[in-house]
Design a protein around this motif. Structure first.
Motif, PDB file in Angstrom:
ATOM      1  N   THR A   1       0.829  -1.203   0.000  1.00 49.96           N
ATOM      2  CA  THR A   1       0.000   0.000   0.000  1.00 49.96           C
ATOM      3  C   THR A   1       0.865   1.255   0.000  1.00 49.96           C
ATOM      4  O   THR A   1       1.870   1.329   0.700  1.00 49.96           O
ATOM      5  CB  THR A   1      -0.922   0.035   1.237  1.00 49.96           C
ATOM      6  OG1 THR A   1      -1.767  -1.104   1.224  1.00 49.96           O
ATOM      7  CG2 THR A   1      -1.785   1.286   1.237  1.00 49.96           C
ATOM      8  N   ARG A   2       0.452   2.239  -0.795  1.00 50.00           N
ATOM      9  CA  ARG A   2       1.013   3.582  -0.735  1.00 50.00           C
ATOM     10  C   ARG A   2      -0.160   4.537  -0.528  1.00 50.00           C
ATOM     11  O   ARG A   2      -1.216   4.359  -1.136  1.00 50.00           O
ATOM     12  CB  ARG A   2       1.756   3.935  -2.025  1.00 50.00           C
ATOM     13  CG  ARG A   2       2.965   3.077  -2.311  1.00 50.00           C
ATOM     14  CD  ARG A   2       4.090   3.341  -1.320  1.00 50.00           C
ATOM     15  NE  ARG A   2       5.272   2.527  -1.620  1.00 50.00           N
ATOM     16  CZ  ARG A   2       5.490   1.308  -1.178  1.00 50.00           C
ATOM     17  NH1 ARG A   2       4.574   0.728  -0.398  1.00 50.00           N
ATOM     18  NH2 ARG A   2       6.588   0.644  -1.485  1.00 50.00           N
ATOM     19  N   ALA A   3       0.022   5.540   0.321  1.00 46.29           N
ATOM     20  CA  ALA A   3      -1.099   6.433   0.619  1.00 46.29           C
ATOM     21  C   ALA A   3      -0.597   7.824   0.957  1.00 46.29           C
ATOM     22  O   ALA A   3       0.532   8.014   1.403  1.00 46.29           O
ATOM     23  CB  ALA A   3      -1.918   5.882   1.792  1.00 46.29           C
ATOM     24  N   THR A   4      -1.467   8.797   0.729  1.00 45.23           N
ATOM     25  CA  THR A   4      -1.271  10.140   1.244  1.00 45.23           C
ATOM     26  C   THR A   4      -2.502  10.484   2.066  1.00 45.23           C
ATOM     27  O   THR A   4      -3.614  10.036   1.761  1.00 45.23           O
ATOM     28  CB  THR A   4      -1.031  11.160   0.109  1.00 45.23           C
ATOM     29  OG1 THR A   4      -0.646  12.410   0.658  1.00 45.23           O
ATOM     30  CG2 THR A   4      -2.262  11.343  -0.758  1.00 45.23           C
ATOM     31  N   TYR A   5      -2.289  11.252   3.138  1.00 42.44           N
ATOM     32  CA  TYR A   5      -3.347  11.554   4.102  1.00 42.44           C
ATOM     33  C   TYR A   5      -3.553  13.065   4.138  1.00 42.44           C
ATOM     34  O   TYR A   5      -2.627  13.816   4.440  1.00 42.44           O
ATOM     35  CB  TYR A   5      -2.959  11.046   5.492  1.00 42.44           C
ATOM     36  CG  TYR A   5      -2.769   9.547   5.550  1.00 42.44           C
ATOM     37  CD1 TYR A   5      -3.769   8.718   6.032  1.00 42.44           C
ATOM     38  CD2 TYR A   5      -1.586   8.970   5.101  1.00 42.44           C
ATOM     39  CE1 TYR A   5      -3.595   7.346   6.079  1.00 42.44           C
ATOM     40  CE2 TYR A   5      -1.400   7.597   5.140  1.00 42.44           C
ATOM     41  CZ  TYR A   5      -2.411   6.784   5.628  1.00 42.44           C
ATOM     42  OH  TYR A   5      -2.235   5.424   5.663  1.00 42.44           O
ATOM     43  N   LEU A   6      -4.778  13.500   3.830  1.00 43.50           N
ATOM     44  CA  LEU A   6      -5.082  14.927   3.773  1.00 43.50           C
ATOM     45  C   LEU A   6      -5.794  15.352   5.049  1.00 43.50           C
ATOM     46  O   LEU A   6      -6.794  14.742   5.449  1.00 43.50           O
ATOM     47  CB  LEU A   6      -5.969  15.235   2.566  1.00 43.50           C
ATOM     48  CG  LEU A   6      -5.251  15.459   1.228  1.00 43.50           C
ATOM     49  CD1 LEU A   6      -4.385  14.258   0.853  1.00 43.50           C
ATOM     50  CD2 LEU A   6      -6.250  15.741   0.131  1.00 43.50           C
ATOM     51  N   THR A   7      -5.273  16.403   5.666  1.00 45.73           N
ATOM     52  CA  THR A   7      -5.830  16.884   6.913  1.00 45.73           C
ATOM     53  C   THR A   7      -6.157  18.370   6.806  1.00 45.73           C
ATOM     54  O   THR A   7      -5.807  19.034   5.826  1.00 45.73           O
ATOM     55  CB  THR A   7      -4.829  16.690   8.068  1.00 45.73           C
ATOM     56  OG1 THR A   7      -3.689  17.553   7.855  1.00 45.73           O
ATOM     57  CG2 THR A   7      -4.358  15.254   8.155  1.00 45.73           C
ATOM     58  N   THR A   8      -6.815  18.865   7.828  1.00 43.03           N
ATOM     59  CA  THR A   8      -7.066  20.298   7.957  1.00 43.03           C
ATOM     60  C   THR A   8      -7.200  20.595   9.440  1.00 43.03           C
ATOM     61  O   THR A   8      -7.346  19.667  10.252  1.00 43.03           O
ATOM     62  CB  THR A   8      -8.335  20.722   7.193  1.00 43.03           C
ATOM     63  OG1 THR A   8      -8.429  22.140   7.168  1.00 43.03           O
ATOM     64  CG2 THR A   8      -9.605  20.146   7.831  1.00 43.03           C
ATOM     65  N   SER A   9      -7.121  21.851   9.799  1.00 45.99           N
ATOM     66  CA  SER A   9      -7.226  22.195  11.214  1.00 45.99           C
ATOM     67  C   SER A   9      -8.659  22.001  11.707  1.00 45.99           C
ATOM     68  O   SER A   9      -9.610  21.990  10.928  1.00 45.99           O
ATOM     69  CB  SER A   9      -6.794  23.643  11.443  1.00 45.99           C
ATOM     70  OG  SER A   9      -7.738  24.537  10.880  1.00 45.99           O
ATOM     71  N   ARG A  10      -8.782  21.868  12.998  1.00 50.70           N
ATOM     72  CA  ARG A  10     -10.100  21.718  13.626  1.00 50.70           C
ATOM     73  C   ARG A  10     -10.994  22.911  13.294  1.00 50.70           C
ATOM     74  O   ARG A  10     -12.161  22.744  12.909  1.00 50.70           O
ATOM     75  CB  ARG A  10      -9.918  21.584  15.134  1.00 50.70           C
ATOM     76  CG  ARG A  10     -11.203  21.427  15.921  1.00 50.70           C
ATOM     77  CD  ARG A  10     -10.880  21.478  17.419  1.00 50.70           C
ATOM     78  NE  ARG A  10     -10.069  20.360  17.837  1.00 50.70           N
ATOM     79  CZ  ARG A  10      -9.308  20.347  18.929  1.00 50.70           C
ATOM     80  NH1 ARG A  10      -9.233  21.411  19.706  1.00 50.70           N
ATOM     81  NH2 ARG A  10      -8.610  19.266  19.259  1.00 50.70           N
ATOM     82  N   ALA A  11     -10.433  24.123  13.422  1.00 50.87           N
ATOM     83  CA  ALA A  11     -11.224  25.333  13.174  1.00 50.87           C
ATOM     84  C   ALA A  11     -11.686  25.403  11.731  1.00 50.87           C
ATOM     85  O   ALA A  11     -12.853  25.695  11.449  1.00 50.87           O
ATOM     86  CB  ALA A  11     -10.407  26.572  13.546  1.00 50.87           C
ATOM     87  N   ALA A  12     -10.778  25.133  10.793  1.00 49.67           N
ATOM     88  CA  ALA A  12     -11.153  25.183   9.374  1.00 49.67           C
ATOM     89  C   ALA A  12     -12.186  24.117   9.050  1.00 49.67           C
ATOM     90  O   ALA A  12     -13.107  24.342   8.249  1.00 49.67           O
ATOM     91  CB  ALA A  12      -9.909  25.010   8.508  1.00 49.67           C
ATOM     92  N   PHE A  13     -12.058  22.956   9.678  1.00 46.90           N
ATOM     93  CA  PHE A  13     -12.996  21.860   9.430  1.00 46.90           C
ATOM     94  C   PHE A  13     -14.401  22.248   9.880  1.00 46.90           C
ATOM     95  O   PHE A  13     -15.373  22.085   9.126  1.00 46.90           O
ATOM     96  CB  PHE A  13     -12.519  20.616  10.175  1.00 46.90           C
ATOM     97  CG  PHE A  13     -13.355  19.382   9.921  1.00 46.90           C
ATOM     98  CD1 PHE A  13     -13.181  18.634   8.776  1.00 46.90           C
ATOM     99  CD2 PHE A  13     -14.308  18.967  10.843  1.00 46.90           C
ATOM    100  CE1 PHE A  13     -13.946  17.498   8.542  1.00 46.90           C
ATOM    101  CE2 PHE A  13     -15.074  17.837  10.625  1.00 46.90           C
ATOM    102  CZ  PHE A  13     -14.884  17.093   9.464  1.00 46.90           C
TER     103      PHE A  13
END
Length: 344
Positions: A169-181
């Motif tokens: 498996t190869r993966a990238t994980y996209l996140t954002t801040s709590r406030a922006a979410f």
């Protein structure tokens, strides 16, 4: 009959689409390549098929996959509302890279996993079925093509299995801040608030601490919007925990962790980082063309023009209408959960 099934399952545009638990089978849809490429989601909201569906028993699928050589599976995992569709558009390169956005079958598998978790049960065939479906989704449609799958964040409860196969498996994980979410959830209106509430409950089924956080959000003082804001906070926290369990603490050395801020401000850099994490190679001229096209159109609504000024206006409208709810939810999160691991 087995040769007929093998021939069907060797046809990549025949996509696994829905889980039929009663008949222990998978419903496959014969898909139109152009419709799949243009679709923002292939979860049933868009008609991408060009023939009647075909139902194939699990036993035939598992037998077929067991006879195939092992292959690399590539995923774009995300917490939702963090630029994943835009990034996936940047990575589309016909003949080189094909991105399948939010196939419904993974959402069905996620619902089955949540049901098992809530009952405290284990399906001995589930891991094999997940592996088989991922193998089916990653079949190259043309010679030399690589397939990348972007599951819905609804399927993040499958992470231990999907991301836990080591070298396969190869993966990238996209996140954002709590406030922006939380602001993004409110910006999406009633439908997005309702989805976030359902997703928080759905994804809380595996860990008791997550279920307790959802219960705390539902018990918050205030009105329904206060509780929905709390559930949005819970959804972000649950998914942050899932990502951290797979990746460890965020930091500059975690090249496969991408933040929404980078995707928004430096999309070329984000796309190049994702290429390295996923082990794919998109020609520079194709990436340039994708950047030009998708910087001016909504990734989820290709026919709708996009403007950063209009987006900023929408953000300000949301803040004016719901800023108090958002602020109270973020204060509650700091007191209840602690600092945001993805804050910028």
């Amino acid at each position: 009959m087995s040769r007929d099934v093998d021939a069907l399952l060797s046809d990549p545009p025949l996509l696994p689409h829905a889980l039929d638990m009663d008949r222990h089978a998978i419903l496959f849809l014969s898909s139109d390549p152009d419709r799949v490429a243009s679709a923002s989601f292939i979860d049933g909201r868009t008609d991408f098929s060009n023939a009647p569906p075909i139902l194939i028993p699990w036993t035939d699928i598992l037998r077929h996959v067991s006879q195939q050589p092992s292959s690399l599976c590539r995923f774009i995992f995300h917490v939702g509302f963090c630029g994943s569709t835009f990034l996936s558009r940047l990575l589309d390169a016909p003949g080189r890279v094909r991105v399948l956005r939010e196939p419904n079958i993974l959402a069905d598998l996620a619902r089955h996993q949540a049901s098992l978790d809530m009952k405290g049960q284990i399906d001995p065939n589930f891991a094999s079925l997940c592996h088989a479906i991922c193998t089916m989704l990653h079949r190259p449609w043309t010679s030399g093509e690589t397939v990348v799958v972007k599951p819905s964040n609804w399927a993040n409860n499958l992470l231990p299995g999907l991301a836990g196969e080591g070298g396969s498996t190869r993966a990238t994980y996209l996140t954002t801040s709590r406030a922006a979410f939380v602001r993004s959830i409110f910006r999406g209106g009633h439908d997005r608030l309702a989805f976030a509430a359902r997703a928080a409950v759905h994804l809380s089924s595996r860990h008791r601490s997550d279920a307790e956080l959802v219960a705390a959000a539902l018990a918050r003082n205030g009105d329904d919007l206060d509780r929905l804001a709390g559930l949005a906070v819970a959804l972000h926290a649950i998914q942050a925990g899932m990502f951290l369990r797979v990746n460890g603490n965020p930091g500059p050395e975690r090249a496969n962790l991408l933040h929404h801020d980078m995707i928004a401000a430096r999309p070329r850099v984000a796309a190049q980082s994702a290429q390295r994490a996923l082990v794919i190679d998109i020609p520079d001229d194709q990436l340039d063309a994708n950047l030009i096209r998708w910087s001016g159109h909504h990734a989820k609504a290709p026919d709708t023009p996009y403007s950063s000024a209009a987006e900023q206006h929408h953000i300000l409208e949301t803040e004016a209408a719901h800023g108090d709810y958002i602020a109270r939810a973020l204060d509650w999160a700091t007191e209840t959960i602690g600092e945001d691991p993805f804050a910028r």
